[in-house]
Scaffold this motif. Structure first.
Motif, PDB file in Angstrom:
ATOM      1  N   ASP A 121       0.804  -1.222   0.000  1.00 22.48           N
ATOM      2  CA  ASP A 121       0.000   0.000   0.000  1.00 22.48           C
ATOM      3  C   ASP A 121       0.839   1.275   0.000  1.00 22.48           C
ATOM      4  O   ASP A 121       0.322   2.370  -0.191  1.00 22.48           O
ATOM      5  CB  ASP A 121      -0.971   0.008   1.186  1.00 22.48           C
ATOM      6  N   TRP A 122       2.150   1.144   0.198  1.00 26.04           N
ATOM      7  CA  TRP A 122       3.035   2.313   0.157  1.00 26.04           C
ATOM      8  C   TRP A 122       3.427   2.675  -1.270  1.00 26.04           C
ATOM      9  O   TRP A 122       4.013   3.741  -1.520  1.00 26.04           O
ATOM     10  CB  TRP A 122       4.292   2.056   0.984  1.00 26.04           C
ATOM     11  N   LEU A 123       3.109   1.812  -2.239  1.00 35.86           N
ATOM     12  CA  LEU A 123       3.400   2.106  -3.636  1.00 35.86           C
ATOM     13  C   LEU A 123       2.213   2.822  -4.279  1.00 35.86           C
ATOM     14  O   LEU A 123       1.055   2.456  -4.043  1.00 35.86           O
ATOM     15  CB  LEU A 123       3.680   0.817  -4.415  1.00 35.86           C
ATOM     16  N   ASP A 124       2.500   3.824  -5.081  1.00 32.79           N
ATOM     17  CA  ASP A 124       1.468   4.581  -5.796  1.00 32.79           C
ATOM     18  C   ASP A 124       1.432   4.074  -7.236  1.00 32.79           C
ATOM     19  O   ASP A 124       2.315   4.399  -8.038  1.00 32.79           O
ATOM     20  CB  ASP A 124       1.802   6.072  -5.757  1.00 32.79           C
ATOM     21  N   VAL A 125       0.439   3.251  -7.555  1.00 28.31           N
ATOM     22  CA  VAL A 125       0.358   2.646  -8.885  1.00 28.31           C
ATOM     23  C   VAL A 125       0.213   3.713  -9.968  1.00 28.31           C
ATOM     24  O   VAL A 125       0.812   3.608 -11.045  1.00 28.31           O
ATOM     25  CB  VAL A 125      -0.813   1.638  -8.938  1.00 28.31           C
ATOM     26  N   SER A 126      -0.550   4.748  -9.692  1.00 29.00           N
ATOM     27  CA  SER A 126      -0.719   5.820 -10.688  1.00 29.00           C
ATOM     28  C   SER A 126       0.621   6.510 -10.975  1.00 29.00           C
ATOM     29  O   SER A 126       0.920   6.854 -12.125  1.00 29.00           O
ATOM     30  CB  SER A 126      -1.748   6.844 -10.207  1.00 29.00           C
ATOM     31  N   ALA A 127       1.432   6.693  -9.925  1.00 27.58           N
ATOM     32  CA  ALA A 127       2.744   7.313 -10.121  1.00 27.58           C
ATOM     33  C   ALA A 127       3.653   6.402 -10.933  1.00 27.58           C
ATOM     34  O   ALA A 127       4.412   6.864 -11.802  1.00 27.58           O
ATOM     35  CB  ALA A 127       3.380   7.648  -8.772  1.00 27.58           C
ATOM     36  N   LEU A 128       3.596   5.088 -10.669  1.00 24.00           N
ATOM     37  CA  LEU A 128       4.378   4.146 -11.467  1.00 24.00           C
ATOM     38  C   LEU A 128       3.965   4.210 -12.934  1.00 24.00           C
ATOM     39  O   LEU A 128       4.813   4.186 -13.836  1.00 24.00           O
ATOM     40  CB  LEU A 128       4.186   2.725 -10.938  1.00 24.00           C
TER      41      LEU A 128
END
Length: 329
Positions: A216-223
């Motif tokens: 949950d600490w990863l931002d999929v939209s940012a990736l």
């Protein structure tokens, strides 16, 4: 065409229309320009169908490619046809044969060839596909894990051409999340087809998808945005490689001579193109890199059916001589 219960809300439809207009400015308001949709029956492509129908009423047609690789594919294509009939959207099922070998790669080639022929026959000026932000993020993580270069890390571009042709391909959903698209489909009262391979841990993409969902600490939209930025960098390198080719590659009696001037990332692309031009085959990135390393060190190298040699300020590439068969005595 009147509205139906399947129509997304006006705000959602307006958002999609704005995204489509950003990558298709010449067609969005042209009432004569009709858009083809690649609809497999999965949630992303069904959402694309619903959104495009609302944004461009009377101007869309859909096609489903049936590769025949799964027993359910025929029924899924028929279900897409039923949904399109309900929505008053013309639909075609395109059945293709997939050549043996790399099934995924061959299926992609066959799919785009079929869609290009269909679009041309129907007078459609562009094709839209359902690639979305989660796809971009998953592909980026998978490729990072394989130490891919810029070309491998680049995400799908919002606008491009079909492989092997000039059909305009649009990807208007790259800023949309998978969950958002699934909600569009559920709100319309539709049930999307589910590919059983999406739950099979043998596939890298499935494992990456689950890992991203748990982090949950990863931002999929940012990736996904990073993948888009890398795609822009990839396009810039392609432009530089084309310039380097025009300036530094010359024909020789037996092949091509290259006097490299650009940074290594560009040189690798030029050498890959030389191999493709002379040998007719796509070379793997690692093989191209090894050839360049040898040439920079002043050593000859071979790749495919070619021999590369450093000489007089440049590198010469030619097909390797065919050795005469040994006589049996």
């Amino acid at each position: 065409m009147g509205s139906t219960a399947a129509d997304p809300g006006p705000q959602i439809a307006a958002r999609f229309r704005a995204d489509l207009a950003a990558i298709w400015p010449e067609g969005i308001d042209d009432e004569q320009a009709r858009l083809g949709l690649a609809v497999s029956g999965g949630p992303d492509s069904l959402a694309l169908l619903l959104l495009a129908r609302a944004a461009l009423p009377g101007r869309v047609e859909a096609a489903t490619v049936d590769h025949g690789l799964r027993p359910e594919s025929g029924a899924e294509a028929a279900e897409v046809g039923r949904i399109c009939e309900m929505l008053d959207v013309p639909h075609a099922t395109l059945r293709v044969q997939v050549a043996p070998g790399n099934v995924q790669a061959q299926a992609r080639v066959s799919r785009y060839a079929a869609l290009s022929g269909w679009a041309a026959g129907r007078g459609l000026v562009a094709l839209a596909t359902g690639h979305q932000a989660d796809d971009q993020a998953e592909t980026l993580v998978m490729r990072l894990n394989r130490a891919s270069g810029v070309a491998g890390l680049a995400g799908a571009r919002p606008r491009g051409s079909a492989p092997g042709g000039d059909l305009l391909v649009l990807r208007p959903l790259l800023d949309w999340r998978r969950a958002e698209l699934g909600e569009v489909v559920r709100a319309a009262g539709l049930v999307a087809a589910q590919d059983p391979s999406n739950g099979n841990d043998r596939f890298d993409r499935v494992r990456v998808r689950r890992a991203l969902a748990d982090a949950d600490w990863l931002d999929v939209s940012a990736l996904a945005q990073s993948a888009a930025h890398i795609a822009e960098a990839d396009a810039a390198l392609e432009w530089m490689a084309a310039l380097e080719w025009r300036s530094c590659v010359r024909k020789e009696p037996m092949g091509l001579k290259y006097r490299p001037q650009a940074p290594r990332a560009v040189i690798l692309r030029v050498v890959a193109r030389i191999v493709r031009e002379l040998d007719g085959e796509e070379a793997r990135g690692g093989a191209v890199a090894r050839v360049v390393e040898a040439l920079v060190a002043g050593r000859p190298a071979s790749i495919g059916n070619l021999v590369a040699r450093p000489n007089s300020g440049g590198w010469s590439f030619a097909r390797a001589p065919v050795r005469a068969a040994r006589r049996e005595g």
